[in-house]
Design a protein around this motif. Structure first.
Motif, PDB file in Angstrom:
ATOM      1  N   ASP A   1     -34.143   8.425  -7.552  1.00 47.15           N
ATOM      2  CA  ASP A   1     -34.957   7.823  -8.609  1.00 47.15           C
ATOM      3  C   ASP A   1     -36.163   7.086  -8.026  1.00 47.15           C
ATOM      4  O   ASP A   1     -37.284   7.197  -8.539  1.00 47.15           O
ATOM      5  N   PHE A   2     -35.931   6.337  -6.941  1.00 44.62           N
ATOM      6  CA  PHE A   2     -37.004   5.602  -6.279  1.00 44.62           C
ATOM      7  C   PHE A   2     -38.048   6.575  -5.730  1.00 44.62           C
ATOM      8  O   PHE A   2     -39.257   6.380  -5.913  1.00 44.62           O
ATOM      9  N   TYR A   3     -37.586   7.627  -5.111  1.00 48.32           N
ATOM     10  CA  TYR A   3     -38.476   8.647  -4.567  1.00 48.32           C
ATOM     11  C   TYR A   3     -39.317   9.290  -5.684  1.00 48.32           C
ATOM     12  O   TYR A   3     -40.516   9.525  -5.524  1.00 48.32           O
ATOM     13  N   ALA A   4     -38.695   9.538  -6.819  1.00 52.68           N
ATOM     14  CA  ALA A   4     -39.415  10.116  -7.965  1.00 52.68           C
ATOM     15  C   ALA A   4     -40.491   9.160  -8.485  1.00 52.68           C
ATOM     16  O   ALA A   4     -41.580   9.595  -8.872  1.00 52.68           O
ATOM     17  N   LYS A   5     -40.197   7.856  -8.486  1.00 52.10           N
ATOM     18  CA  LYS A   5     -41.197   6.862  -8.918  1.00 52.10           C
ATOM     19  C   LYS A   5     -42.427   6.939  -8.015  1.00 52.10           C
ATOM     20  O   LYS A   5     -43.552   6.886  -8.494  1.00 52.10           O
ATOM     21  N   ILE A   6     -42.205   7.078  -6.724  1.00 52.05           N
ATOM     22  CA  ILE A   6     -43.326   7.215  -5.789  1.00 52.05           C
ATOM     23  C   ILE A   6     -44.125   8.477  -6.134  1.00 52.05           C
ATOM     24  O   ILE A   6     -45.352   8.444  -6.223  1.00 52.05           O
ATOM     25  N   GLY A   7     -43.426   9.577  -6.339  1.00 57.79           N
ATOM     26  CA  GLY A   7     -44.086  10.847  -6.629  1.00 57.79           C
ATOM     27  C   GLY A   7     -44.881  10.842  -7.915  1.00 57.79           C
ATOM     28  O   GLY A   7     -45.873  11.563  -8.037  1.00 57.79           O
TER      29      GLY A   7
END
Length: 180
Positions: free
Chosen positions: A62-68
């Motif tokens: 989820d955190f990685y998706a927020k960055i993306g």
């Protein structure tokens, strides 16, 4: 409209770094700003054994998706014993297992503050040196010393010289990659 993702790299509920990151993010007009709280991404301490046994936690994904899904990432670092806070380092470790280029070639404004006169400068230097290897496009940085003497929760940065310094960096971002 551009998307700004901002957070303080601390798990403190009263994080001065979250306050600084929020303030900096709100200096960009006509952008959507999402402020993250690292407490919402608490995971087991990273280890290869845990990853092998249970895989990468959904919170890391989820955190990685927020960055993306962002155009600009603003992080303000708390300095714990001269380095990243454990809360940030753990999230960083887990998300780097998804992709070594954790920051996905996103532009970044890196900040730090502390109660002391160096304003977290040591951890800021670590991040500036490391993040380009992790896919971060570091376009600017700023350290705010003596937080309580130079920041007000209602007014923001109260020291005129330091305020001008941050605004100069914000204006450079707007010129390099207009977020408006």
């Amino acid at each position: 409209m551009k998307k700004i993702l901002a957070f303080g790299a601390s798990s403190s509920k009263t994080s001065i770094n979250k306050q600084l990151a929020t303030y900096a993010a709100n200096q960009f007009e006509n952008a959507t700003v999402e402020i993250l709280d690292l407490n919402d991404y608490e995971m087991p301490i990273y280890s290869m054994d845990k990853e092998s046994a249970t895989g990468i936690p959904q919170l890391a994904q989820d955190f990685y998706a927020k960055i993306g899904n962002s155009d600009l990432i603003i992080i303000s670092f708390a300095e714990h014993n001269g380095a990243y806070s454990t809360a940030f380092k753990n999230i960083f470790d887990w998300t780097s297992r998804i992709n070594g280029k954790t920051f996905q070639e996103k532009e970044m404004l890196l900040l730090s503050t502390s109660p002391g006169p160096r304003g977290g400068a040591t951890v800021l230097e670590i991040a500036k040196g490391r993040f380009p290897f992790q896919g971060g496009v570091v376009k600017g940085s700023f350290s705010l010393p003596n937080f309580s003497a130079n920041f007000d929760s209602e007014k923001g940065i109260t020291n005129p010289e330091l305020h001008r310094e941050l605004m100069k960096i914000v204006m450079l971002f707007k010129k390099m990659s207009p977020l408006n």
